[in-house]
Design a protein around this motif. Structure first.
Motif, PDB file in Angstrom:
ATOM      1  N   VAL A 158     -57.921   2.688 -42.916  1.00 42.46           N
ATOM      2  CA  VAL A 158     -59.266   3.639 -42.572  1.00 42.46           C
ATOM      3  C   VAL A 158     -60.094   4.000 -43.774  1.00 42.46           C
ATOM      4  O   VAL A 158     -61.329   3.707 -43.520  1.00 42.46           O
ATOM      5  CB  VAL A 158     -58.627   5.126 -42.148  1.00 42.46           C
ATOM      6  N   LEU A 187     -50.293   9.794 -38.931  1.00 44.89           N
ATOM      7  CA  LEU A 187     -51.448   8.617 -39.031  1.00 44.89           C
ATOM      8  C   LEU A 187     -52.884   9.622 -39.116  1.00 44.89           C
ATOM      9  O   LEU A 187     -53.103  10.373 -38.300  1.00 44.89           O
ATOM     10  CB  LEU A 187     -51.351   7.879 -37.982  1.00 44.89           C
ATOM     11  N   PRO A 188     -53.843   8.884 -39.831  1.00 46.39           N
ATOM     12  CA  PRO A 188     -55.116   9.506 -39.793  1.00 46.39           C
ATOM     13  C   PRO A 188     -56.001   9.303 -38.591  1.00 46.39           C
ATOM     14  O   PRO A 188     -57.046   9.902 -38.457  1.00 46.39           O
ATOM     15  CB  PRO A 188     -55.771   8.847 -41.152  1.00 46.39           C
ATOM     16  N   VAL A 189     -55.968   8.429 -37.930  1.00 42.22           N
ATOM     17  CA  VAL A 189     -56.740   8.165 -36.636  1.00 42.22           C
ATOM     18  C   VAL A 189     -55.675   7.693 -35.638  1.00 42.22           C
ATOM     19  O   VAL A 189     -54.626   7.680 -35.378  1.00 42.22           O
ATOM     20  CB  VAL A 189     -57.418   6.728 -37.052  1.00 42.22           C
ATOM     21  N   PRO A 190     -56.453   7.705 -34.181  1.00 41.90           N
ATOM     22  CA  PRO A 190     -55.538   7.283 -33.059  1.00 41.90           C
ATOM     23  C   PRO A 190     -54.940   5.751 -33.206  1.00 41.90           C
ATOM     24  O   PRO A 190     -55.458   5.012 -33.800  1.00 41.90           O
ATOM     25  CB  PRO A 190     -56.779   7.263 -31.768  1.00 41.90           C
ATOM     26  N   GLU A 248     -67.215  12.215 -31.427  1.00 37.68           N
ATOM     27  CA  GLU A 248     -66.900  12.837 -32.760  1.00 37.68           C
ATOM     28  C   GLU A 248     -66.508  14.210 -32.273  1.00 37.68           C
ATOM     29  O   GLU A 248     -65.971  14.879 -33.333  1.00 37.68           O
ATOM     30  CB  GLU A 248     -68.408  12.894 -33.328  1.00 37.68           C
ATOM     31  N   ALA A 286     -70.573   4.738 -41.862  1.00 37.36           N
ATOM     32  CA  ALA A 286     -70.240   4.156 -40.477  1.00 37.36           C
ATOM     33  C   ALA A 286     -71.637   4.029 -39.627  1.00 37.36           C
ATOM     34  O   ALA A 286     -71.887   3.381 -39.196  1.00 37.36           O
ATOM     35  CB  ALA A 286     -68.977   4.806 -39.966  1.00 37.36           C
ATOM     36  N   ALA A 311     -56.983  12.429 -34.237  1.00 47.62           N
ATOM     37  CA  ALA A 311     -56.525  12.393 -35.472  1.00 47.62           C
ATOM     38  C   ALA A 311     -57.763  12.924 -36.601  1.00 47.62           C
ATOM     39  O   ALA A 311     -59.103  12.669 -36.112  1.00 47.62           O
ATOM     40  CB  ALA A 311     -56.640  11.120 -35.784  1.00 47.62           C
ATOM     41  N   PRO A 312     -57.411  13.089 -37.964  1.00 44.46           N
ATOM     42  CA  PRO A 312     -58.498  13.857 -38.688  1.00 44.46           C
ATOM     43  C   PRO A 312     -59.341  13.030 -39.451  1.00 44.46           C
ATOM     44  O   PRO A 312     -60.295  13.516 -40.142  1.00 44.46           O
ATOM     45  CB  PRO A 312     -57.333  14.640 -39.996  1.00 44.46           C
ATOM     46  N   SER A 313     -59.413  11.545 -39.226  1.00 45.50           N
ATOM     47  CA  SER A 313     -60.015  10.770 -40.251  1.00 45.50           C
ATOM     48  C   SER A 313     -61.036   9.575 -39.415  1.00 45.50           C
ATOM     49  O   SER A 313     -60.975   9.751 -38.251  1.00 45.50           O
ATOM     50  CB  SER A 313     -59.252   9.954 -41.246  1.00 45.50           C
ATOM     51  N   GLY A 314     -61.509   8.986 -40.386  1.00 48.56           N
ATOM     52  CA  GLY A 314     -62.372   7.734 -39.465  1.00 48.56           C
ATOM     53  C   GLY A 314     -63.591   8.282 -39.160  1.00 48.56           C
ATOM     54  O   GLY A 314     -63.925   9.468 -39.258  1.00 48.56           O
ATOM     55  N   SER A 315     -64.631   7.531 -38.430  1.00 49.93           N
ATOM     56  CA  SER A 315     -66.017   7.917 -38.449  1.00 49.93           C
ATOM     57  C   SER A 315     -66.240   8.704 -37.135  1.00 49.93           C
ATOM     58  O   SER A 315     -67.378   9.082 -36.813  1.00 49.93           O
ATOM     59  CB  SER A 315     -66.827   6.691 -38.262  1.00 49.93           C
ATOM     60  N   PHE A 316     -64.958   8.869 -36.215  1.00 51.42           N
ATOM     61  CA  PHE A 316     -65.156   9.723 -35.318  1.00 51.42           C
ATOM     62  C   PHE A 316     -64.527  11.198 -35.350  1.00 51.42           C
ATOM     63  O   PHE A 316     -64.129  11.792 -34.322  1.00 51.42           O
ATOM     64  CB  PHE A 316     -64.470   9.058 -33.703  1.00 51.42           C
ATOM     65  N   ALA A 317     -64.008  11.377 -36.443  1.00 55.35           N
ATOM     66  CA  ALA A 317     -63.469  12.752 -36.976  1.00 55.35           C
ATOM     67  C   ALA A 317     -64.588  13.624 -36.772  1.00 55.35           C
ATOM     68  O   ALA A 317     -66.026  13.390 -36.606  1.00 55.35           O
ATOM     69  CB  ALA A 317     -63.034  12.659 -38.343  1.00 55.35           C
ATOM     70  N   LYS A 318     -64.168  14.816 -36.764  1.00 50.86           N
ATOM     71  CA  LYS A 318     -65.197  15.986 -36.456  1.00 50.86           C
ATOM     72  C   LYS A 318     -65.980  15.830 -37.563  1.00 50.86           C
ATOM     73  O   LYS A 318     -66.052  15.506 -38.620  1.00 50.86           O
ATOM     74  CB  LYS A 318     -64.413  17.400 -36.582  1.00 50.86           C
ATOM     75  N   ALA A 368     -61.744   1.513 -40.344  1.00 48.92           N
ATOM     76  CA  ALA A 368     -61.246   1.596 -39.269  1.00 48.92           C
ATOM     77  C   ALA A 368     -61.243   3.067 -38.537  1.00 48.92           C
ATOM     78  O   ALA A 368     -60.918   4.184 -39.353  1.00 48.92           O
ATOM     79  CB  ALA A 368     -59.672   1.161 -39.279  1.00 48.92           C
ATOM     80  N   ASP A 369     -61.574   3.092 -37.312  1.00 54.35           N
ATOM     81  CA  ASP A 369     -61.490   4.456 -36.487  1.00 54.35           C
ATOM     82  C   ASP A 369     -60.348   4.675 -35.661  1.00 54.35           C
ATOM     83  O   ASP A 369     -59.997   5.782 -35.098  1.00 54.35           O
ATOM     84  CB  ASP A 369     -62.900   4.394 -35.530  1.00 54.35           C
ATOM     85  N   ARG A 413     -69.036   9.828 -45.287  1.00 52.36           N
ATOM     86  CA  ARG A 413     -69.107   9.790 -43.995  1.00 52.36           C
ATOM     87  C   ARG A 413     -70.220   9.214 -43.399  1.00 52.36           C
ATOM     88  O   ARG A 413     -70.155   8.764 -42.378  1.00 52.36           O
ATOM     89  CB  ARG A 413     -68.961  11.487 -43.684  1.00 52.36           C
ATOM     90  N   ARG A 451     -73.145  10.426 -35.853  1.00 49.83           N
ATOM     91  CA  ARG A 451     -73.946  10.369 -34.474  1.00 49.83           C
ATOM     92  C   ARG A 451     -74.096  11.380 -33.746  1.00 49.83           C
ATOM     93  O   ARG A 451     -75.269  11.469 -33.135  1.00 49.83           O
ATOM     94  CB  ARG A 451     -73.022   9.098 -33.629  1.00 49.83           C
TER      95      ARG A 451
END
Lengths: 247, 247, 247, 247, 247, 247
Positions: free
Chosen positions: B168, B194-197, C86, D121, C220-227, B173-174, D118, D47
């Protein structure tokens, strides 16, 4: 240098055609051995048929292990090429890959003339697997089955010239590949009628096998084409399990 | 709906793991049948091993032809997936492809956690074959062999979380795929760390097989996944030649 | 499972069509709620119209926040899909993305049949955004407006079959997507006339929403689709600002 | 020439920064009008936030329709750029796109320095949408929030030089883009410390708007940026529906 | 600002055409100097001819070193563009690159109208080198030689409109580039007949040269466009060796 | 067969190195002629230097026209390769292209070891021009100048092995290219220390020149590598204008 040429199709007539073209082009020091798939189909045109062909080539490769200095897979789409590169200690050459890498040195965009419509999808995937899709001008195909290798120039010569012309004028091809083993002789015989240079798979394959044998250093232990890790296997024929064995 | 799940590896222990995860996720109307490759290797990590696996899956697919409504190939790299799509009248699902297409709906860039270093090159080629390389954030891998499926959370849980974090933060990675059948249970059990799905191949494969069975129209006669043209074949086992036959 | 299906167009007649197809395909445990954009245009064909649609979908998503387990955006080009992923804690599915990921498991190259010429440029950009351009065989389109959903088979059935045939023979498609919500019923009714498998967006979307709900781990709390990071906002409707709030 | 510059963020302080840089670079004949989003967030990084920004920009564009000869969208990722190009009769410029097209003429590979992790991405997706991913050397980002535009050189100057050095040495950048409106002044003030040419979005945007206004022919009626087809719309603000109207 | 415009072709008549268009579009502060290649061919259409043109442009660039603030290379394919960017301390602009980067801000997919069939392959490679192949809708070309620049509207106007229409309707172009210096005047004179916005290389090049001069910071010492390392050279003309010298 | 090998650099010491390696690998029937650029720089590392090299190679090619059956351009980045292919009636081979097409038949992903940091950007563009960027694992480079070709194994052997190891382990290379003419001998002498197969440009180039000479049909009149159209030229040396002449 002993070059084993394997026809992944079961058709021994095509094996003869391949052999004739191979002997014509090979250097004097090359000793050619031919083999024909013991199982599979008459002519590989699809992914499933290629799986059968790959399996048959692997069986021959294992059976004759140690008896050749290079292996040439002589059918469309190079069935088993990447797979056998992992397990053999000698260069493994595919006639499609060899033709592409040769043609790439004669022009920027490559046109392919294939033997049937059905084969074109599978062939496009091969070009893609080799990373050469951006070099592909297009694939055109004969629309009638090959009646007889001996009469192919009479039967298809005119249409081939027409397809070649379209590949150049409409698709922007700078160089052509005649993509089927059965077309091997044809390429040479109509070359002077074609608008751009033309290569075929068999002669490209034989020449590139010679190059790799001349250049290739000893087999190296790393990278993704190193021997598969040793592990349990079951149910394999002696020739296949031979390919997994360490010396 | 009868779903045949084939383990292309010879390891029946892994078949049990796959079955457990499959039964956990399948809808009530799904009747699961398991099969394990009769020939091949303990764990597919390379192209050659995948060829052996594809052949073994095809043998089972032919042997049980007519007895299933969908087929799930349950190993890395989906050995035999495209090949069998040509010859079967029912949906054929690969656990890698299913995981990718599922993950693609959860995030833009996909990270993969693989089970060994060797497997990563082969896996990258699979992602490329599916046209998803631009969606791949990267592949990271465990660096120790799996000792025992039963203790995998204790053995690898911490490292998996660490790999996921790096996928991530460093690769962007998302969403993550835990790419090995032996990791099936692990995905679920550590998901909350884990930090993402995160998705895994077995459960994605079972779900996508249900989707395709629900949606797919009757088998169609054209395109590059139509049945191979009828032609002579020799030397094939009864189960393989069955796949080439027309009803 | 409660599935909220939002029509980003203002046409409630199309909402009815979507609902009929959705109810037909959904599993028994799925409770379907429909919503129609309160603002926007009759039928989204361009980027600007899609911006209006995305805004309208977001308004509904915020208004009904907490009342659904998955959201399906039911229009061409999935207006608002990545944006809403997001800010929502539940799976968000787009009918175009869902159709692509489903079709990708039925054939290698995907042909799309669209409802108008104007829409094709926007649709191609969507396929590109999902990284699937290399899988796209081409986009063909109807050339007359849809007169009436109820008579679509009579009005367009023949031409659809013709477009499908060309997509397969000229573009090399292995599988087709009928890309408009108004075509939902049509796909099924003409499937037996078509040369390759065909999927439509509504049924793919409903099925993929079920898959994601079944598989997806907690948010999950991370990645570019986190809130999005918490920050000042002004001038937003209550439903939109709701989407930016933290629980 | 009247140039309307719209800040899609709600922060009027940033609008002032943009205005200062724009006035500094604009030719004498350019009359600059500023506008700040009436709704949205303080700083667009995702986004969803960009969707809010696009909507706010569209509202301003419609409200002031006929009062400007070109429109510059002055925020990361150019929210609303392609959308507004469909409905406005004047050139619409995005500061990201303008910076990319300008930088592309100063070096082959472009490095981007962004204002937060942030945002990267979302920014990468913009570069991809413009077809420039193959030109992107990489995106690096500041790791602390901007305290105060007035002290940015003291606060971030050293780190910016360090990021720039890495973009050149590790990523292979030939030219850099300082990607945030708040960095506008910074680019110029530290340029002499940087290893390669550097451009910023605001000044690139103003200059490219002048180019397009100078060159662009009258608005043309075809292609995918022609006006959307006339159709029913409901529920839109007066300024938005104005954008859909035909004169 | 002194702008040196070099015609890489030996045809002074075309130099005059370029000058007329350049003077028409340049801002009042721009002082235009023209130069015509002292060696080479009448009209560059191929890679080899472009090599000759690049050499001739370099000779002029070295000869007049220090006498210009920006250099515009005014021929198809921008011969010498990247090469001269390494050795000059001022912005170097190519009319093809400038037209592409300008057109990219007017539409998503770019159609090119070229002056001859032969030139299209070389032109496609240029677009590819700039990373813009994904933005290229297609290249169409006139099929008759230009008789006389003075009568080009009468001679080719109708066919140009026809080619433009096909580029939009069949190739999906949103914006057009008229790609030859001899077409410079034509673009403007037929613009009102064309279905989408149109730009030409000369006016784009002049405008972009102004942008780069306005924006570009001092020449920077790193990256792949830094001056070549100092090393022995022999046999070069004074003007070429001048380009390699350090001040 | 007469093979003319041209060193585009002015360094006759490197010409000697190239000759030694070429004679070692060439078949007995190959008659090797060497030539060294009469103008240019000591070692080509940049685009501008390559332009000088291309010009020098063209001069030699024209001067000796009719005296060779194939031409090998023996420097990084193949200066003049595509250009000369248009005007010569014999195969033209580049050592970079030849090495890439050879390496591509030994492994899927290719790592390159270059001689300096500066050269890597230019080299990457070459790989891209040949459409092989997707096959490139990465480019690593020596960090000290070559002191003396005679002591290169002692000076750089250890570091080369280290770079090779990283190319395999960190970049995923399956095969390596030692990319500089001065490294020709080195490749062979350290091959047994390297983890994967290794090829060098000189020996690949000589072998591929033999393949093309053996296979290539007579020069064909169409495609984008046909002779440039006859047209006026001025100011060219006798050897260059010779290349434009028709027989």
């Amino acid at each position: 240098m002993k070059l084993l040429i394997v026809n992944p199709n079961i058709s021994s007539g095509v094996t003869d055609l391949i052999e004739a073209e191979a002997r014509r082009v090979a250097s004097s020091g090359v000793q050619i051995e031919m083999a024909t798939a013991a199982s599979g189909v008459a002519y590989i045109e699809t992914r499933f048929e290629a799986l059968l062909g790959a399996h048959a080539v692997a069986a021959i490769a294992g059976e004759r292990k140690g008896q050749y200095d290079a292996l040439l897979i002589a059918a469309f789409g190079d069935p088993g090429l990447h797979e056998l590169r992992e397990v053999l200690d000698v260069p493994v050459v595919g006639m499609t890959e060899a033709a592409l890498m040769t043609a790439a040195q004669l022009g920027q965009r490559i046109g392919i003339i294939a033997i049937s419509r059905r084969i074109t999808a599978w062939y496009r995937e091969c070009v893609d697997r080799y990373g050469m899709l951006s070099r592909l001008a297009g694939i055109r195909h004969l629309d009638r089955p090959l009646r007889d290798p001996a009469t192919v120039r009479e039967d298809h010569g005119d249409y081939l010239v027409e397809l070649s012309r379209r590949a150049v004028e409409e698709d922007g091809a700078d160089v052509l590949i005649l993509a089927g083993a059965p077309l091997a002789g044809l390429a040479r015989s109509v070359a002077d009628l074609l608008p751009v240079p033309v290569v075929d798979g068999v002669s490209s394959g034989v020449c590139q096998a010679q190059v790799l044998t001349r250049l290739a250093t000893m087999r190296a232990p790393s990278g993704s084409f190193a021997k598969p890790p040793l592990k349990l296997n079951v149910g394999l024929s002696k020739s296949l399990s031979e390919l997994l064995a360490r010396e």
